[in-house]
Design an enzyme around this catalytic site. Structure first.
Site, PDB file in Angstrom:
ATOM      1  N   GLY A  88       0.821  -1.225   0.000  1.00 14.57           N
ATOM      2  CA  GLY A  88       0.000   0.000   0.000  1.00 14.57           C
ATOM      3  C   GLY A  88       0.848   1.265   0.000  1.00 14.57           C
ATOM      4  N   CYS A 206       1.897   0.834  13.340  1.00 17.37           N
ATOM      5  CA  CYS A 206       0.475   1.026  13.674  1.00 17.37           C
ATOM      6  C   CYS A 206       0.266   0.501  15.098  1.00 17.37           C
ATOM      7  CB  CYS A 206      -0.441   0.351  12.660  1.00 17.37           C
ATOM      8  SG  CYS A 206      -0.239  -1.423  12.522  1.00 17.37           S
TER       9      CYS A 206
HETATM   10  C1  LIG Z   1       3.175  -3.334   8.824  1.00 17.36           C
HETATM   11  S1  LIG Z   1       3.461  -4.562   7.620  1.00 17.36           S
HETATM   12  C2  LIG Z   1       3.891  -3.594   6.196  1.00 17.36           C
HETATM   13  C3  LIG Z   1       2.726  -2.914   5.483  1.00 17.36           C
HETATM   14  C4  LIG Z   1       3.156  -2.253   4.178  1.00 17.36           C
HETATM   15  N1  LIG Z   1       4.209  -1.270   4.412  1.00 17.36           N
HETATM   16  C5  LIG Z   1       2.019  -1.583   3.440  1.00 17.36           C
HETATM   17  O1  LIG Z   1       1.832  -0.368   3.565  1.00 17.36           O
HETATM   18  O2  LIG Z   1       1.276  -2.268   2.709  1.00 17.36           O
HETATM   19  C6  LIG Z   1       5.013  -5.225   8.115  1.00 17.36           C
HETATM   20  C7  LIG Z   1       5.636  -6.209   7.132  1.00 17.36           C
HETATM   21  O3  LIG Z   1       6.954  -6.513   7.585  1.00 17.36           O
HETATM   22  C8  LIG Z   1       7.291  -7.796   7.104  1.00 17.36           C
HETATM   23  N2  LIG Z   1       8.502  -8.233   7.825  1.00 17.36           N
HETATM   24  C9  LIG Z   1       8.610  -8.733   9.061  1.00 17.36           C
HETATM   25  N3  LIG Z   1       9.897  -9.001   9.363  1.00 17.36           N
HETATM   26  C10 LIG Z   1      10.635  -8.639   8.277  1.00 17.36           C
HETATM   27  C11 LIG Z   1      12.021  -8.684   7.956  1.00 17.36           C
HETATM   28  N4  LIG Z   1      12.923  -9.142   8.832  1.00 17.36           N
HETATM   29  N5  LIG Z   1      12.412  -8.237   6.733  1.00 17.36           N
HETATM   30  C12 LIG Z   1      11.514  -7.773   5.840  1.00 17.36           C
HETATM   31  N6  LIG Z   1      10.189  -7.730   6.093  1.00 17.36           N
HETATM   32  C13 LIG Z   1       9.748  -8.148   7.289  1.00 17.36           C
HETATM   33  C14 LIG Z   1       6.020  -8.584   7.330  1.00 17.36           C
HETATM   34  O4  LIG Z   1       5.988  -9.733   6.499  1.00 17.36           O
HETATM   35  C15 LIG Z   1       4.940  -7.552   6.975  1.00 17.36           C
HETATM   36  O5  LIG Z   1       4.524  -7.715   5.647  1.00 17.36           O
END
Ligand SMILES: C[S@@+](CC[C@H](N)C(=O)[O-])C[C@H]1O[C@@H](n2cnc3c(N)ncnc32)[C@H](O)[C@@H]1O
Length: 267
Positions: A88, A206
């Site tokens: 997003g 969030c």
């Molecule tokens: C809050 S969500 C991101 C939402 C996204 N920015 C959007 O606006 O659509 C956090 C994301 O971090 C990813 N994540 C968690 N640990 C991670 C890592 N070590 N490296 C990369 N991504 C990671 C998760 O899979 C998840 O999709």
């Protein structure tokens, strides 16, 4: 909660899209706090939104839309979205500036596929690079060229979105928060190394919890002498130690946290 839309600038101005909504009989208000945001007092099914399937508009909370405002990447900048799925915020950045050189990462390959779907629907990101990697593992994915701007939209407790997903409260335990805070700290440290001097890292969550927000940033600043917080204005919620925090429903948005961290320029 109201329904928030993000108008895709590559297709319509916000004013033009408001006209389309009015023609469709959907009540809508332009949000003064963020340039692409439209508030619908009464939610509607997405398929009734003009041009939704063609990517004219996306459903995205005001707080999430303001990440692009807080990052303010320079035109054509080399930008890293380190935790990008489902895409997003990446799509929003590219709708604002298709000339960005964007690298989007996510550790979850299944969720990463949703970035491609988001890009396909909104019609942006054809030039973007998308990689399924652990962002902390810079030796695996980084080519050594520093980024002008880094977005760390960190994995978090999601305690800021309880008004839409109340089950968050049932599933989170204290030890989860400790683990999440440790992961956020590792992400901050790793991503700081790929940012150019004078560049900006926007840390967002969030969450409404101190450990993931103000405390996380305070600890980072203590161990990172070339990092400084750059103040954000009232449009991003209330101030906590130079950062900005919104509680669920504050200014109509989800609970959210923004820290704009600037890396000292080399002398
Ligand atoms: C809050 S969500 C991101 C939402 C996204 N920015 C959007 O606006 O659509 C956090 C994301 O971090 C990813 N994540 C968690 N640990 C991670 C890592 N070590 N490296 C990369 N991504 C990671 C998760 O899979 C998840 O999709």
């Amino acid at each position: 909660a109201p329904m928030w839309l993000r108008v895709n600038r590559q297709q319509h101005s916000r004013e033009a899209y408001l006209d389309l909504l009015a023609e469709a009989g959907i009540e809508a208000i332009a949000e003064p706090l963020s340039a692409d945001a439209v508030r619908l007092p009464v939610a509607v099914p997405v398929n009734s939104l003009p041009g939704f399937a063609q990517g004219a508009v996306s459903v995205q909370d005001l707080s999430a839309q303001q990440v692009a405002d807080a990052l303010q990447a320079p035109l054509g900048a080399r930008v890293l979205d380190a935790c990008a799925a489902p895409g997003g915020k990446s799509a929003h950045l590219l709708e604002r500036d298709p000339s960005l050189q964007l690298l989007a990462l996510d550790v979850d390959a299944r969720r990463l596929q949703r970035i491609r779907e988001t890009f396909a629907r909104t019609g942006v990101g054809a030039q973007a690079q998308v990689l399924a990697v652990d962002a902390t593992d810079t030796t695996v994915w980084w080519d050594g060229k520093p980024f002008d701007a880094v977005l760390l939209d960190a994995p978090c407790s999601a305690t800021g979105i309880i008004r839409r997903q109340p089950d968050v409260l049932l599933h989170r335990r204290a030890e989860d928060i400790v683990a999440l805070a440790a992961l956020q700290a590792r992400l901050l440290d790793a991503l700081w190394t790929v940012l150019r001097p004078g560049g900006v890292l926007l840390y967002s969550t969030c969450s409404i919890l101190r450990q993931e927000n103000g405390q996380q940033v305070a600890d980072f600043l203590v161990r990172t002498p070339d990092a400084q917080v750059q103040a954000l204005p009232d449009a991003f919620g209330h101030e906590v130690a130079g950062n900005r925090q919104r509680l669920p429903g504050e200014q109509g948005g989800d609970g959210f946290f923004y820290a704009r961290l600037v890396k000292a320029a080399q002398d």
